[in-house]
Design a protein around this motif. Structure first.
Motif, PDB file in Angstrom:
ATOM      1  N   ARG A 129       0.798  -1.153  -0.031  1.00  0.00           N
ATOM      2  CA  ARG A 129       0.014  -0.205  -0.011  1.00  0.00           C
ATOM      3  C   ARG A 129       0.917   1.247  -0.138  1.00  0.00           C
ATOM      4  N   GLY A 130       0.549   2.071  -1.071  1.00  0.00           N
ATOM      5  CA  GLY A 130       1.294   3.404  -0.688  1.00  0.00           C
ATOM      6  C   GLY A 130       2.302   3.587  -1.832  1.00  0.00           C
ATOM      7  N   ARG A 164       3.764   2.773  -5.622  1.00  0.00           N
ATOM      8  CA  ARG A 164       3.261   2.986  -7.170  1.00  0.00           C
ATOM      9  C   ARG A 164       4.093   1.832  -7.874  1.00  0.00           C
ATOM     10  N   CYS A 165       3.506   1.355  -8.988  1.00  0.00           N
ATOM     11  CA  CYS A 165       3.799   0.403  -9.874  1.00  0.00           C
ATOM     12  C   CYS A 165       5.095   0.936 -10.627  1.00  0.00           C
ATOM     13  N   PRO A 166       5.959   0.214 -10.766  1.00  0.00           N
ATOM     14  CA  PRO A 166       6.129  -1.226 -10.653  1.00  0.00           C
ATOM     15  C   PRO A 166       6.193  -1.912  -9.335  1.00  0.00           C
ATOM     16  N   TRP A 167       6.532  -1.128  -8.347  1.00  0.00           N
ATOM     17  CA  TRP A 167       6.988  -1.639  -6.979  1.00  0.00           C
ATOM     18  C   TRP A 167       6.051  -3.032  -6.368  1.00  0.00           C
ATOM     19  N   PRO A 168       4.880  -2.931  -6.496  1.00  0.00           N
ATOM     20  CA  PRO A 168       4.132  -4.161  -5.887  1.00  0.00           C
ATOM     21  C   PRO A 168       4.336  -5.416  -6.913  1.00  0.00           C
ATOM     22  N   ALA A 169       4.500  -5.289  -8.054  1.00  0.00           N
ATOM     23  CA  ALA A 169       4.803  -6.209  -9.057  1.00  0.00           C
ATOM     24  C   ALA A 169       6.455  -6.792  -8.836  1.00  0.00           C
ATOM     25  N   VAL A 170       7.336  -6.110  -8.813  1.00  0.00           N
ATOM     26  CA  VAL A 170       8.614  -6.344  -8.323  1.00  0.00           C
ATOM     27  C   VAL A 170       8.476  -7.031  -7.036  1.00  0.00           C
ATOM     28  N   ILE A 172      -1.114 -10.053  -1.448  1.00  0.00           N
ATOM     29  CA  ILE A 172      -0.483  -8.657  -1.597  1.00  0.00           C
ATOM     30  C   ILE A 172      -1.577  -7.578  -1.353  1.00  0.00           C
ATOM     31  N   LEU A 173      -1.377  -6.639  -0.620  1.00  0.00           N
ATOM     32  CA  LEU A 173      -2.100  -5.513  -0.432  1.00  0.00           C
ATOM     33  C   LEU A 173      -1.477  -4.423  -1.158  1.00  0.00           C
ATOM     34  N   ALA A 174      -2.321  -4.048  -2.160  1.00  0.00           N
ATOM     35  CA  ALA A 174      -1.799  -2.779  -2.931  1.00  0.00           C
ATOM     36  C   ALA A 174      -3.010  -2.027  -3.441  1.00  0.00           C
ATOM     37  N   ASP A 175      -2.744  -0.692  -3.451  1.00  0.00           N
ATOM     38  CA  ASP A 175      -3.582   0.415  -3.683  1.00  0.00           C
ATOM     39  C   ASP A 175      -3.485   1.249  -5.001  1.00  0.00           C
ATOM     40  N   ASP A 176      -2.430   0.815  -6.020  1.00  0.00           N
ATOM     41  CA  ASP A 176      -2.236   1.371  -7.216  1.00  0.00           C
ATOM     42  C   ASP A 176      -3.050   1.192  -7.969  1.00  0.00           C
TER      43      ASP A 176
END
Length: 80
Positions: free
Chosen positions: A7-8, A10-16, A31-35
């Motif tokens: 959370r918080g 920005r892509c590509p960091w959740p995917a990385v 995965i918790l992600a809000d992007d």
């Protein structure tokens, strides 16, 4: 099961972070992600790793669950 709080980020960091977890051998990752781009990017990473992804939107931030598909039979028998 491995948990990633992206959370918080920005892509590509959740995917990385997902790709790293799968390379390290994780069979299941939440995965918790809000992007807004996260669903598409996480789905691509999961597919490239031979995994399935589902999304739970009931939480505060969407929760993505990635699980590896079972490996098929790799033993071949020879017919007589």
């Amino acid at each position: 099961m491995m948990h990633i709080d992206a959370r918080g980020l920005r892509c590509p960091w959740p995917a990385v972070r997902l790709a790293k977890a799968l390379r390290q051998g994780a069979d299941a990752v939440t995965i918790l992600a809000d992007d807004p781009q996260a669903p598409a990017e996480l789905k691509l990473v999961a597919a490239a790793a031979g995994a399935d992804m589902s999304i739970n939107t009931d939480a505060v931030a969407p929760t993505f669950v990635v699980t590896r598909r079972p490996v098929g039979n790799t033993v071949f028998t020879q017919s007589p």
